[in-house]
Design a protein around this motif. Structure first.
Motif, PDB file in Angstrom:
ATOM      1  N   LEU A 189       0.826  -1.323   0.034  1.00  0.00           N
ATOM      2  CA  LEU A 189       0.238   0.270  -0.041  1.00  0.00           C
ATOM      3  C   LEU A 189       1.027   1.238  -0.186  1.00  0.00           C
ATOM      4  O   LEU A 189       0.408   2.234  -0.750  1.00  0.00           O
ATOM      5  N   VAL A 190       1.906   1.396   0.694  1.00  0.00           N
ATOM      6  CA  VAL A 190       2.658   2.453   0.890  1.00  0.00           C
ATOM      7  C   VAL A 190       3.376   2.469  -0.249  1.00  0.00           C
ATOM      8  O   VAL A 190       3.727   3.688  -0.787  1.00  0.00           O
ATOM      9  N   ASP A 191       4.021   1.420  -0.823  1.00  0.00           N
ATOM     10  CA  ASP A 191       4.765   1.550  -1.930  1.00  0.00           C
ATOM     11  C   ASP A 191       4.080   1.932  -3.273  1.00  0.00           C
ATOM     12  O   ASP A 191       4.886   2.599  -4.043  1.00  0.00           O
ATOM     13  N   ILE A 192       2.820   1.630  -3.244  1.00  0.00           N
ATOM     14  CA  ILE A 192       1.992   2.225  -4.486  1.00  0.00           C
ATOM     15  C   ILE A 192       1.767   3.731  -4.455  1.00  0.00           C
ATOM     16  O   ILE A 192       2.071   4.467  -5.503  1.00  0.00           O
ATOM     17  N   THR A 193       1.744   4.360  -3.239  1.00  0.00           N
ATOM     18  CA  THR A 193       1.740   5.778  -3.151  1.00  0.00           C
ATOM     19  C   THR A 193       3.178   6.401  -3.591  1.00  0.00           C
ATOM     20  O   THR A 193       3.218   7.436  -4.070  1.00  0.00           O
ATOM     21  N   ASN A 194       4.225   5.742  -3.163  1.00  0.00           N
ATOM     22  CA  ASN A 194       5.719   6.364  -3.525  1.00  0.00           C
ATOM     23  C   ASN A 194       5.633   6.118  -4.931  1.00  0.00           C
ATOM     24  O   ASN A 194       6.438   6.858  -5.636  1.00  0.00           O
ATOM     25  N   PHE A 195       5.566   4.926  -5.368  1.00  0.00           N
ATOM     26  CA  PHE A 195       5.664   4.575  -6.857  1.00  0.00           C
ATOM     27  C   PHE A 195       4.810   5.895  -7.835  1.00  0.00           C
ATOM     28  O   PHE A 195       5.340   6.350  -8.704  1.00  0.00           O
ATOM     29  N   LEU A 196       3.360   5.991  -7.394  1.00  0.00           N
ATOM     30  CA  LEU A 196       2.698   7.126  -8.273  1.00  0.00           C
ATOM     31  C   LEU A 196       3.474   8.602  -8.061  1.00  0.00           C
ATOM     32  O   LEU A 196       3.283   9.475  -8.947  1.00  0.00           O
ATOM     33  N   THR A 197       3.808   8.770  -6.843  1.00  0.00           N
ATOM     34  CA  THR A 197       4.786  10.082  -6.684  1.00  0.00           C
ATOM     35  C   THR A 197       5.805  10.323  -7.808  1.00  0.00           C
ATOM     36  O   THR A 197       5.797  11.358  -8.317  1.00  0.00           O
ATOM     37  N   ASP A 210       8.055   9.954   9.907  1.00  0.00           N
ATOM     38  CA  ASP A 210       9.449   9.796  10.190  1.00  0.00           C
ATOM     39  C   ASP A 210       9.770   9.625  11.653  1.00  0.00           C
ATOM     40  O   ASP A 210      11.179   9.529  12.153  1.00  0.00           O
ATOM     41  N   GLY A 211       8.825   9.133  12.415  1.00  0.00           N
ATOM     42  CA  GLY A 211       9.290   8.907  14.002  1.00  0.00           C
ATOM     43  C   GLY A 211       9.390  10.360  14.746  1.00  0.00           C
ATOM     44  O   GLY A 211       9.352  10.070  15.941  1.00  0.00           O
ATOM     45  N   ARG A 212       9.090  11.592  14.243  1.00  0.00           N
ATOM     46  CA  ARG A 212       9.402  12.524  15.005  1.00  0.00           C
ATOM     47  C   ARG A 212       8.064  13.449  15.523  1.00  0.00           C
ATOM     48  O   ARG A 212       6.983  13.211  14.532  1.00  0.00           O
ATOM     49  N   THR A 213       8.131  13.909  16.347  1.00  0.00           N
ATOM     50  CA  THR A 213       6.602  14.642  16.738  1.00  0.00           C
ATOM     51  C   THR A 213       6.930  16.229  16.492  1.00  0.00           C
ATOM     52  O   THR A 213       7.735  16.851  17.053  1.00  0.00           O
ATOM     53  N   TYR A 214       5.729  16.496  15.966  1.00  0.00           N
ATOM     54  CA  TYR A 214       5.809  17.900  15.497  1.00  0.00           C
ATOM     55  C   TYR A 214       4.858  18.890  16.105  1.00  0.00           C
ATOM     56  O   TYR A 214       3.512  18.236  16.388  1.00  0.00           O
ATOM     57  N   ALA A 273      -1.105  17.984   5.887  1.00  0.00           N
ATOM     58  CA  ALA A 273      -1.477  18.072   4.324  1.00  0.00           C
ATOM     59  C   ALA A 273      -0.634  18.347   3.465  1.00  0.00           C
ATOM     60  O   ALA A 273       0.197  19.219   3.561  1.00  0.00           O
ATOM     61  N   GLY A 274      -0.208  17.197   2.689  1.00  0.00           N
ATOM     62  CA  GLY A 274       0.158  17.558   1.391  1.00  0.00           C
ATOM     63  C   GLY A 274       1.828  17.414   1.694  1.00  0.00           C
ATOM     64  O   GLY A 274       2.710  17.535   0.698  1.00  0.00           O
ATOM     65  N   ILE A 275       2.365  16.917   2.781  1.00  0.00           N
ATOM     66  CA  ILE A 275       3.757  16.764   3.424  1.00  0.00           C
ATOM     67  C   ILE A 275       3.834  15.575   3.814  1.00  0.00           C
ATOM     68  O   ILE A 275       5.062  14.797   3.367  1.00  0.00           O
ATOM     69  N   MET A 276       3.371  14.963   4.948  1.00  0.00           N
ATOM     70  CA  MET A 276       3.578  13.707   5.596  1.00  0.00           C
ATOM     71  C   MET A 276       2.555  13.575   6.336  1.00  0.00           C
ATOM     72  O   MET A 276       1.921  13.996   7.213  1.00  0.00           O
ATOM     73  N   GLY A 277       2.231  11.889   6.413  1.00  0.00           N
ATOM     74  CA  GLY A 277       1.067  11.193   7.158  1.00  0.00           C
ATOM     75  C   GLY A 277       1.447  11.019   8.444  1.00  0.00           C
ATOM     76  O   GLY A 277       2.728  11.246   9.050  1.00  0.00           O
ATOM     77  N   GLY A 322       6.283  23.247   5.340  1.00  0.00           N
ATOM     78  CA  GLY A 322       7.495  22.266   5.345  1.00  0.00           C
ATOM     79  C   GLY A 322       8.814  23.054   5.832  1.00  0.00           C
ATOM     80  O   GLY A 322       9.502  22.268   6.569  1.00  0.00           O
ATOM     81  N   ARG A 323       8.679  24.389   5.571  1.00  0.00           N
ATOM     82  CA  ARG A 323      10.096  25.172   5.977  1.00  0.00           C
ATOM     83  C   ARG A 323      10.152  25.417   7.371  1.00  0.00           C
ATOM     84  O   ARG A 323      11.051  25.217   8.182  1.00  0.00           O
ATOM     85  N   LYS A 324       8.656  25.577   8.025  1.00  0.00           N
ATOM     86  CA  LYS A 324       8.791  26.030   9.332  1.00  0.00           C
ATOM     87  C   LYS A 324       9.033  24.777  10.270  1.00  0.00           C
ATOM     88  O   LYS A 324       9.605  24.748  11.073  1.00  0.00           O
ATOM     89  N   LEU A 325       8.509  23.373   9.851  1.00  0.00           N
ATOM     90  CA  LEU A 325       8.748  22.195  10.354  1.00  0.00           C
ATOM     91  C   LEU A 325      10.100  21.428   9.973  1.00  0.00           C
ATOM     92  O   LEU A 325      10.353  20.492  10.925  1.00  0.00           O
ATOM     93  N   GLY A 326      10.619  21.822   9.173  1.00  0.00           N
ATOM     94  CA  GLY A 326      11.949  21.434   8.340  1.00  0.00           C
ATOM     95  C   GLY A 326      11.820  19.893   7.884  1.00  0.00           C
ATOM     96  O   GLY A 326      12.653  18.971   8.356  1.00  0.00           O
ATOM     97  N   ILE A 327      10.578  19.963   7.255  1.00  0.00           N
ATOM     98  CA  ILE A 327      10.396  18.688   6.628  1.00  0.00           C
ATOM     99  C   ILE A 327      10.456  18.656   4.903  1.00  0.00           C
ATOM    100  O   ILE A 327       9.820  19.519   4.479  1.00  0.00           O
ATOM    101  N   ASN A 328      11.393  17.885   4.410  1.00  0.00           N
ATOM    102  CA  ASN A 328      11.751  17.886   2.937  1.00  0.00           C
ATOM    103  C   ASN A 328      11.191  16.673   2.491  1.00  0.00           C
ATOM    104  O   ASN A 328      11.977  15.583   2.383  1.00  0.00           O
ATOM    105  N   SER A 329       9.833  16.426   2.065  1.00  0.00           N
ATOM    106  CA  SER A 329       9.243  15.092   1.656  1.00  0.00           C
ATOM    107  C   SER A 329       9.194  15.310   0.276  1.00  0.00           C
ATOM    108  O   SER A 329       9.268  16.186  -0.475  1.00  0.00           O
ATOM    109  N   ASP A 330       9.009  14.001  -0.322  1.00  0.00           N
ATOM    110  CA  ASP A 330       8.740  13.917  -1.931  1.00  0.00           C
ATOM    111  C   ASP A 330       7.628  14.707  -2.176  1.00  0.00           C
ATOM    112  O   ASP A 330       7.211  15.226  -3.105  1.00  0.00           O
ATOM    113  N   ALA A 331       6.417  14.428  -1.161  1.00  0.00           N
ATOM    114  CA  ALA A 331       5.107  15.200  -1.461  1.00  0.00           C
ATOM    115  C   ALA A 331       5.189  16.691  -1.344  1.00  0.00           C
ATOM    116  O   ALA A 331       4.772  17.306  -2.258  1.00  0.00           O
TER     117      ALA A 331
END
Length: 801
Positions: free
Chosen positions: A249-257, A291-295, A314-318, A347-356
């Motif tokens: 399930l996760v790989d499908i979303t990464n593949f379509l990204t 990613d295991g981090r608490t924001y 939204a649009g960054i990470m689940g 993303g800049r505020k939380l320091g997250i650089n995800s593919d999404a």
């Protein structure tokens, strides 16, 4: 953006070689930064089998292995891997093989007294993604002696391209293939995406509280899925670009990204409580992400929430709590459109650089929100089974239509290339545009995935890059009858040249405040009421600076306080003598402290490596020469400004009415006022006061005249009155024969024992450069006699015995 060649060929039917595809990508604006071909890198590695593995006699964690490489007698290899054992088939590196991850070449070595004739390799040492603490374990039937890369089918090159921010459509392999097809590199594969019919209504409702943050949101439930490892083809796609397969399930979303530039998210439906709300986060809310981090969130962050709270950024990470695992049975698939600016800010505020985030902040194709959901649903059903619900769509699932009136003549006007109408149409159609009309002005409909195309120039750019930037002719600018005006002003040129000259002399540039305190300004001739700031940002920054030196002195003292006492600093910038424009000048200033002398080598009359007043003089003259000052017209007058030591300073001028600057040792009173340790040698010259060079019409071209004959140097020491300036002696000697004498310099000044109290001895070195023949002894003595006579005549000096 990374992708493999085989992945590209899923969307492009082509037989073109890799090198040609890479060149074409760069030419059409998708610059290829790197090509990784594992088959080439790993070609020297072969498959081998361990015959025996005995304990090393001198090490507890090492084994001495006998290894069958399929190439003759078994080899002895010392190995420290915990899984090295008899009967294991693995990968072997013979001596002379380069190990990519370790960046060294293996050789026959001696490890704790035992010879090792190669190396048994782990996946990490070959830069392969498999997770294993020991050496690679291959199936028992792997052919011993065969090449590992060929056997493992690693001959799928991976390309990495550098995307400009406007090409969000090429953050997916599908979009890259479209561009290559338009450039005649193959046939684009674009099969339609069939709608998956829902078997029941989706039980989860969706509410979007702020449509500006989420213009569109689509959701679907798939029941009865069986999650597990992805199939081999999908895992290879992900591992080829450095992603770790997780589950289907996760790989499908990464593949379509990466395949379609369409990020999605999957929720374990059993972990989502109640309906879904897209809203602003509440101040202080937290989320433990995937990613295991608490924001910790605030009200400007857009989130997807349920009755329990935030489930996804939204649009960054689940979120980890609602993520899918192998136990997931029912899955919610989300496909949405997000506000690009909000995604970037979050993303800049939380320091997250995800593919999404990378894709959403650039803008995704709004018309692919629903097709992307349908494609994800099909892949989930194909790989995991299940029954799909009907789609829930909130907001707008499509973008706005854009049609541009495009004059055909713009291509010639802007790009200077002739492109037939048929070729223009072919290019635009292959890129997804629609072109209607055949007249001088046509209508061009922009595809939804090209959010960067807004006007006529953008369409010209699309045509030009596919035709080829190399086809744009080199066209010189029309100069007209009048000569072109220089781009840089005179003062800009002087500023640049002054900086280069001082940097070349070993000084380090500093940039200091244009404001200083009133007491410091008064030391350097400032402090006038009209130069005081009405609203200073600090009490010690109250006045416009009358000189660059207070800031440099403060910087020098700060360095000294930190243990860096030997330093040389300079600055080129504005100084303010009054509040009128004509009272503002561009100055160049510098200072030296401690052992930062400019006399790095050679003979010097001072005989000391410590910085002296003449170092400051040399720095000032270097600036003036570089800035174009008439050096032969410069005059040195003893004494300088009030902030300089009266007996160790000088004034540089062109006549008494045009003072260019000062040099020398800073006055102890000035150092005390600024709280600085001395001695400090400084200079400051005003670049604006340098007279412009006179333009002389001439047909003669300047030439560099080099002599083939050896120069001759002679030293002279003259006893003169103490009031005689060394410069007068230098000018007198140089004027004897300006063609023959090419250099005169002072290397010693002596006052003391053996010299009358009112006299001093000044020693000069004179360089004579013959042009036509080597000088004879008689000619040298004759020139020397003339020099002595001229110096005696002009200064009253006598040759020292």
């Amino acid at each position: 953006m990374k992708f493999s060649l085989s992945w590209l060929k899923d969307h492009l039917d082509t037989d073109e070689p890799l090198e040609k595809l890479a060149d074409k990508l760069t030419m059409i604006g998708l610059e290829v930064e790197h090509i990784e071909d594992k088959a080439k890198v790993l070609k020297p590695f072969s498959i081998a089998r361990i015959i025996s593995a005995e304990q090393h006699p001198n090490a507890d964690r090492l084994r001495v292995c006998k290894v069958d490489t399929g190439a003759g007698e078994p080899l002895q290899v010392v190995c420290g891997a915990p899984n090295a054992r008899a009967g294991l088939t693995t990968v072997f590196a013979a001596p002379g093989t380069y190990i990519p991850a370790k960046d060294f070449t293996i050789s026959v070595g001696n490890i704790r007294g035992v010879e090792s004739q190669g190396m048994l390799c782990s996946a990490g040492e070959l830069e392969l993604p498999e997770d294993n603490d020991g050496i690679i374990e291959l199936p028992a039937d792997a052919p011993v002696g065969a090449g590992y890369a060929e056997w493992a089918k690693l001959g799928d090159p991976v390309l990495e391209i550098n995307l400009t921010p406007n090409r969000q459509d090429c953050t997916g392999v599908h979009g890259i293939a479209r561009d290559l097809a338009a450039a005649d590199m193959g046939k684009f594969k674009d099969p339609g995406i069939k709608q998956v019919k829902g078997e029941f209504p989706c039980p989860v409702k969706v509410t979007v509280e702020d449509a500006t943050l989420c213009p569109g949101f689509a959701l679907r439930l798939v029941r009865g899925v069986k999650n597990g490892p992805s199939p081999e083809w999908l895992q290879k796609r992900l591992t080829s670009i450095g992603l770790r397969p997780i589950n289907a399930l996760v790989d499908i979303t990464n593949f379509l990204t990466f395949d379609r530039a369409r990020p999605l998210h999957v929720f374990d439906a059993a972990k989502v409580k109640g309906d879904i709300v897209v809203r602003h986060a509440r101040d202080g809310e937290t989320l433990k992400a995937l990613d295991g981090r608490t924001y910790t969130l605030d009200s400007k962050v857009c989130v997807i929430a349920d009755e329990h709270g935030v489930e996804s950024l939204a649009g960054i990470m689940g979120g980890e709590a609602s993520g899918c695992s192998e136990d997931t049975v029912d899955v919610l698939i989300e496909s949405a459109l997000w506000n690009e600016i909000n995604i970037a800010q979050t993303g800049r505020k939380l320091g997250i650089n995800s593919d999404a985030r990378y894709r959403f902040e650039r803008g995704v194709d709004p018309n692919f929100m629903l097709p992307g959901l349908e494609l994800a649903t099909k892949l989930v059903m194909d790989l995991c089974g299940g029954s799909p619900s009907e789609n829930i769509v909130v907001g707008n699932a499509y973008g706005d239509d854009r049609v541009i009136d495009f004059p055909i003549s713009e291509v010639k006007r802007l790009a200077a290339i002739d492109v037939p109408m048929v070729e223009m149409r072919r290019i635009l159609v292959h890129l997804g545009f629609m072109m209607v009309g055949n007249g001088p002005v046509v209508k061009v409909a922009v595809p939804s995935w090209r959010s960067d195309v807004h006007g006529k120039a953008d369409i010209v750019e699309e045509i030009m890059r596919i035709v080829g930037v190399d086809k744009v002719p080199m066209t010189p600018f029309e100069r007209g009858d009048a000569p072109r005006k220089p781009i840089l002003t005179q003062i800009q040129l002087r500023t640049r040249r002054a900086k280069r000259a001082l940097a070349a002399r070993g000084l380090v540039e500093a940039v200091t405040w244009s404001f200083i305190s009133k007491p410091h300004a008064e030391v350097f001739g400032g402090g006038a009421p009209e130069l005081a700031l009405a609203n200073p940002i600090a009490a010690d920054l109250s006045d416009m600076r009358p000189s660059l030196l207070p800031g440099l002195i403060a910087s020098a003292q700060a360095n000294t306080d930190h243990g860096f006492a030997d330093l040389a600093l300079f600055e080129v910038g504005q100084v303010f003598k009054g509040d009128r424009p004509q009272d503002q000048f561009v100055a160049a200033a510098g200072l030296r402290h401690g052992l930062a002398s400019s006399n790095g080598m050679g003979r010097h009359w001072s005989g000391s490596a410590s910085a002296g007043a003449l170092d400051a003089k040399a720095d000032a003259f270097a600036v003036l020469a570089a800035a174009g000052a008439p050096m032969q017209a410069l005059q040195i007058v003893p004494g300088g400004a009030s902030w300089l030591h009266p007996g160790r300073s000088g004034t540089i001028q062109i006549g008494p009415q045009n003072i260019l600057g000062y040099f020398g040792e800073l006055h102890p009173r000035a150092l005390e006022a600024l709280g600085a340790d001395g001695p400090l040698m400084a200079f400051e010259v005003i670049l604006d006061r340098i007279p412009d060079a006179k333009q002389r019409a001439t047909r003669a071209k300047p030439t560099l005249e080099l002599s083939a004959f050896q120069p001759v140097s002679r030293d002279f020491a003259f006893i003169v009155d103490r009031s005689v300036k060394s410069g007068d002696i230098v000018r007198a000697a140089a004027g004897v024969d300006k063609k023959l004498i090419t250099g005169v310099s002072v290397f010693d000044v002596y006052e003391g024992k053996g010299i009358d109290d009112d006299k001093k001895s000044v020693a000069i070195a004179v360089t004579m450069q013959p042009r036509e023949k080597t000088l004879t002894d008689q000619e040298i003595e004759a020139a020397a006699a003339k020099i002595v006579a001229e110096v005696t005549k002009k200064t009253g000096g006598i040759l020292r015995a």
